[in-house]
Design an enzyme around this catalytic site. Structure first.
Site, PDB file in Angstrom:
ATOM      1  N   GLY A 161       6.429   5.266   0.861  1.00  0.00           N
ATOM      2  CA  GLY A 161       6.607   4.672   2.172  1.00  0.00           C
ATOM      3  C   GLY A 161       7.650   5.441   2.955  1.00  0.00           C
ATOM      4  O   GLY A 161       7.699   6.672   2.905  1.00  0.00           O
ATOM      5  N   CYS A 162       8.493   4.732   3.681  1.00  0.00           N
ATOM      6  CA  CYS A 162       9.524   5.356   4.507  1.00  0.00           C
ATOM      7  C   CYS A 162      10.351   6.347   3.699  1.00  0.00           C
ATOM      8  O   CYS A 162      10.979   5.983   2.705  1.00  0.00           O
ATOM      9  CB  CYS A 162      10.433   4.274   5.085  1.00  0.00           C
ATOM     10  N   PHE A 163      10.361   7.608   4.129  1.00  0.00           N
ATOM     11  CA  PHE A 163      11.075   8.601   3.319  1.00  0.00           C
ATOM     12  C   PHE A 163      12.583   8.444   3.391  1.00  0.00           C
ATOM     13  O   PHE A 163      13.298   8.911   2.515  1.00  0.00           O
ATOM     14  CB  PHE A 163      10.656  10.037   3.627  1.00  0.00           C
TER      15      PHE A 163
END
Length: 202
Positions: free
Chosen positions: A38-40
């Site tokens: 998901g969100c890095f």
């Protein structure tokens, strides 16, 4: 041309050049592994806490374009996935240990999304560079599925490692550069609440 405009133009050119060049190596003596959770920003922050990790780079992998930028990827225009390149010291840890550290940081049972971020560009995935890594991933995923820890089937993909493009500079170490915004995002996204539901309290 004003100095401010020139500085901004050079900065934008630098970021674009970074995104146009695949990342192939990190600090001397380190080895590279790639994970998508998901969100890095969050995946980078989680891996920076893992013993043996010497550097992490946010970026994009898996697409069919020769370059990647955040506007393109977040809009789903290049088929890339947000991911993190993890560079580790093989004298202190190994690929299998990183895989085991990764699982409790993601939601492996929800397809094409991670927490509040929706779309295939935010799906969870593990990447292998050779047959040995592929076998490690398959065995780890099977062991987790058979453990009974998760109530639904695991949908996290196992994929071959392709060109990894670093994200723009402002995304790197975001949780350290912008701690208030990062913590607000992580909390509002429900990431830690969902992880506790899936894995229990740490």
């Amino acid at each position: 041309m004003s100095k401010l405009f020139l500085a901004l133009a050079l900065s934008l050119l630098s970021l674009q050049a970074l995104a146009d060049q695949p990342l192939e190596q990190g600090p001397e003596g380190s080895e590279m592994a790639v994970f998508a959770g998901g969100c890095f920003w969050c995946t980078e922050a989680d891996f920076d806490k893992v013993p043996g990790v010497v550097d992490t780079i946010s970026g994009y992998i898996g697409g069919d374009a020769d370059s990647a930028t955040y506007p393109q990827v977040s809009a789903g225009g290049t088929q890339h996935i947000e991911a993190v390149a993890v560079f580790y010291d093989p004298r202190e840890t190994n690929y299998a240990k990183l895989v085991e550290a990764f699982w409790p940081t993601i939601d492996p049972v929800t397809p094409n999304a991670q927490f509040c971020d929706r779309g295939p560009q935010y799906r969870s995935a593990l990447f292998y560079a050779d047959e040995q890594q592929q076998e490690i991933l398959q065995q780890s995923k099977q062991a987790l599925a058979e453990s009974g820890k998760l109530k639904k089937p695991i949908v996290t993909e196992i994929l071959p490692q392709t060109a990894f493009y670093p994200a723009e500079d402002y995304h790197q170490d975001y949780y350290m550069k912008n701690p208030i915004r990062y913590n607000f995002y992580r909390s509002r996204c429900g990431r830690d609440d969902r992880l506790e539901d899936l894995w229990g309290a740490n």
